[in-house]
Design a protein around this motif. Structure first.
Motif, PDB file in Angstrom:
ATOM      1  N   SER A 102       0.722  -1.283   0.156  1.00 23.08           N
ATOM      2  CA  SER A 102      -0.335   0.119   0.140  1.00 23.08           C
ATOM      3  C   SER A 102       0.936   1.157  -0.141  1.00 23.08           C
ATOM      4  O   SER A 102       0.545   1.926  -0.077  1.00 23.08           O
ATOM      5  CB  SER A 102      -1.219  -0.501   1.753  1.00 23.08           C
ATOM      6  OG  SER A 102      -0.379  -0.597   2.275  1.00 23.08           O
ATOM      7  N   PRO A 139      -0.820   4.412  -3.439  1.00 23.35           N
ATOM      8  CA  PRO A 139      -2.222   4.242  -3.784  1.00 23.35           C
ATOM      9  C   PRO A 139      -2.566   4.526  -4.519  1.00 23.35           C
ATOM     10  O   PRO A 139      -3.560   3.574  -5.515  1.00 23.35           O
ATOM     11  CB  PRO A 139      -3.044   4.727  -2.008  1.00 23.35           C
ATOM     12  CG  PRO A 139      -1.909   5.277  -1.652  1.00 23.35           C
ATOM     13  CD  PRO A 139      -0.346   4.786  -1.689  1.00 23.35           C
ATOM     14  N   ARG A 140      -1.859   5.290  -5.335  1.00 25.83           N
ATOM     15  CA  ARG A 140      -2.408   5.646  -6.975  1.00 25.83           C
ATOM     16  C   ARG A 140      -1.895   4.678  -7.779  1.00 25.83           C
ATOM     17  O   ARG A 140      -2.274   4.688  -8.841  1.00 25.83           O
ATOM     18  CB  ARG A 140      -1.628   7.369  -6.938  1.00 25.83           C
ATOM     19  CG  ARG A 140      -3.170   8.550  -6.469  1.00 25.83           C
ATOM     20  CD  ARG A 140      -2.635   9.928  -6.309  1.00 25.83           C
ATOM     21  NE  ARG A 140      -1.179  10.513  -6.942  1.00 25.83           N
ATOM     22  CZ  ARG A 140      -0.156  11.286  -7.619  1.00 25.83           C
ATOM     23  NH1 ARG A 140      -0.906  10.838  -8.601  1.00 25.83           N
ATOM     24  NH2 ARG A 140       0.801  11.413  -8.022  1.00 25.83           N
ATOM     25  N   TYR A 141      -0.767   4.371  -7.916  1.00 22.74           N
ATOM     26  CA  TYR A 141      -0.276   3.227  -8.774  1.00 22.74           C
ATOM     27  C   TYR A 141      -0.992   1.726  -8.387  1.00 22.74           C
ATOM     28  O   TYR A 141      -1.084   1.193  -9.742  1.00 22.74           O
ATOM     29  CB  TYR A 141       1.236   3.299  -8.626  1.00 22.74           C
ATOM     30  CG  TYR A 141       1.678   5.153  -8.450  1.00 22.74           C
ATOM     31  CD1 TYR A 141       1.320   5.700  -9.518  1.00 22.74           C
ATOM     32  CD2 TYR A 141       1.729   5.458  -7.045  1.00 22.74           C
ATOM     33  CE1 TYR A 141       1.743   6.989  -9.639  1.00 22.74           C
ATOM     34  CE2 TYR A 141       2.465   6.611  -6.786  1.00 22.74           C
ATOM     35  CZ  TYR A 141       2.686   7.194  -8.124  1.00 22.74           C
ATOM     36  OH  TYR A 141       1.957   8.824  -7.974  1.00 22.74           O
ATOM     37  N   PHE A 142      -0.977   1.939  -6.901  1.00 29.25           N
ATOM     38  CA  PHE A 142      -0.629  -0.452  -6.198  1.00 29.25           C
ATOM     39  C   PHE A 142      -2.486  -0.113  -6.661  1.00 29.25           C
ATOM     40  O   PHE A 142      -2.962  -1.907  -6.350  1.00 29.25           O
ATOM     41  CB  PHE A 142      -0.116  -0.164  -5.664  1.00 29.25           C
ATOM     42  CG  PHE A 142       1.375   0.286  -5.654  1.00 29.25           C
ATOM     43  CD1 PHE A 142       2.314   0.310  -6.990  1.00 29.25           C
ATOM     44  CD2 PHE A 142       2.274   0.651  -4.408  1.00 29.25           C
ATOM     45  CE1 PHE A 142       3.530   0.853  -6.666  1.00 29.25           C
ATOM     46  CE2 PHE A 142       2.835   0.669  -4.968  1.00 29.25           C
ATOM     47  CZ  PHE A 142       4.430   1.176  -6.358  1.00 29.25           C
ATOM     48  N   GLY A 143      -3.136   0.482  -6.124  1.00 30.21           N
ATOM     49  CA  GLY A 143      -4.428  -0.012  -5.866  1.00 30.21           C
ATOM     50  C   GLY A 143      -5.451  -0.965  -4.228  1.00 30.21           C
ATOM     51  O   GLY A 143      -5.956  -1.116  -4.098  1.00 30.21           O
ATOM     52  N   VAL A 144      -4.175  -0.446  -3.873  1.00 27.69           N
ATOM     53  CA  VAL A 144      -4.151  -0.961  -2.086  1.00 27.69           C
ATOM     54  C   VAL A 144      -4.133   0.276  -1.145  1.00 27.69           C
ATOM     55  O   VAL A 144      -3.242   0.162  -1.311  1.00 27.69           O
ATOM     56  CB  VAL A 144      -3.230  -1.965  -1.535  1.00 27.69           C
ATOM     57  CG1 VAL A 144      -3.208  -2.269  -0.643  1.00 27.69           C
ATOM     58  CG2 VAL A 144      -3.170  -3.580  -2.699  1.00 27.69           C
ATOM     59  N   GLU A 145      -4.783   0.115  -0.083  1.00 27.59           N
ATOM     60  CA  GLU A 145      -4.927   1.540   0.054  1.00 27.59           C
ATOM     61  C   GLU A 145      -4.456   1.454   1.206  1.00 27.59           C
ATOM     62  O   GLU A 145      -4.308   0.429   2.337  1.00 27.59           O
ATOM     63  CB  GLU A 145      -6.510   2.034   0.789  1.00 27.59           C
ATOM     64  CG  GLU A 145      -7.762   2.509  -0.743  1.00 27.59           C
ATOM     65  CD  GLU A 145      -7.396   3.190  -0.885  1.00 27.59           C
ATOM     66  OE1 GLU A 145      -6.595   4.786  -0.620  1.00 27.59           O
ATOM     67  OE2 GLU A 145      -7.056   3.850  -2.256  1.00 27.59           O
TER      68      GLU A 145
END
Ligand SMILES: [Fe+2]
Ligand SMILES: [Fe+2]
Length: 174
Positions: A81, A84-90
């Motif tokens: 995480s 979050p803008r790149y990996f999609g995990v918050e």
């Protein structure tokens, strides 16, 4: 060790060690137990381990490797995480949020230290903030991510900068 096996780029190694150090100091000052401090350190130290050789797979590759090695899921989640803008995990837990918060800022303050004859000595928050406003300085560092990470962590950017200034110079880069 994984870091030396996977990462040949010396600058990237410095970055990873610096972020690991910041995470360790932060967790120690929070009064966490030794095992927890080790987890924070590990998350910082290894967060970009796959960036050198497999940038297009960042950070899937390191996550897969750490899962195979049965590393603590909290460490893996934090690494997953950190963008979050790149990996999609918050970022959800404190360890996640602080890794995200230290990542870009650590590199930015380091870049600033390299252009100062005195390095970290005498560095001030306002000097760093001035460079942040100068979009041509360390242009690859996302100001948007720094602001976003600070708000998610609930810690003002100024405080994060001060923490990095105060602690990053003492990181063991060996
Ligand atoms: Fe990264
Ligand atoms: Fe990073």
């Amino acid at each position: 060790m994984l870091l030396d096996d996977w990462v040949k780029n010396e600058k990237l190694k410095v970055h990873m060690k610096q972020v690991g150090h910041l995470m360790k100091v932060f967790a120690t000052l929070k009064g966490f137990d030794d095992l927890t401090v080790q987890k924070w350190y590990l998350a910082g130290l290894l967060h970009d381990a796959d960036w050198d050789q497999w940038p297009e797979q960042h950070c899937k590759r390191i996550i897969g490797e750490l899962e195979a090695r049965e590393i603590d899921p909290e460490v893996i989640r934090a690494i997953a995480s950190h963008g979050p803008r790149y990996f999609g995990v918050e970022p959800e837990h404190e360890i996640d949020k602080m890794l995200y918060a230290f990542d870009e800022l650590s590199g930015f303050v380091h870049a600033y230290s390299l252009m100062r004859p005195e390095g970290y000595t005498g560095m001030e928050v306002k000097g760093v903030k001035k460079r942040l406003k100068d979009k041509t300085f360390a242009a690859q560092v996302s100001r948007e991510d720094i602001a976003d990470a600070s708000s998610r962590a609930g810690i003002p950017v100024e405080e994060l900068i001060q923490f990095v200034i105060s602690n990053q110079g003492a990181a063991d880069l060996g």
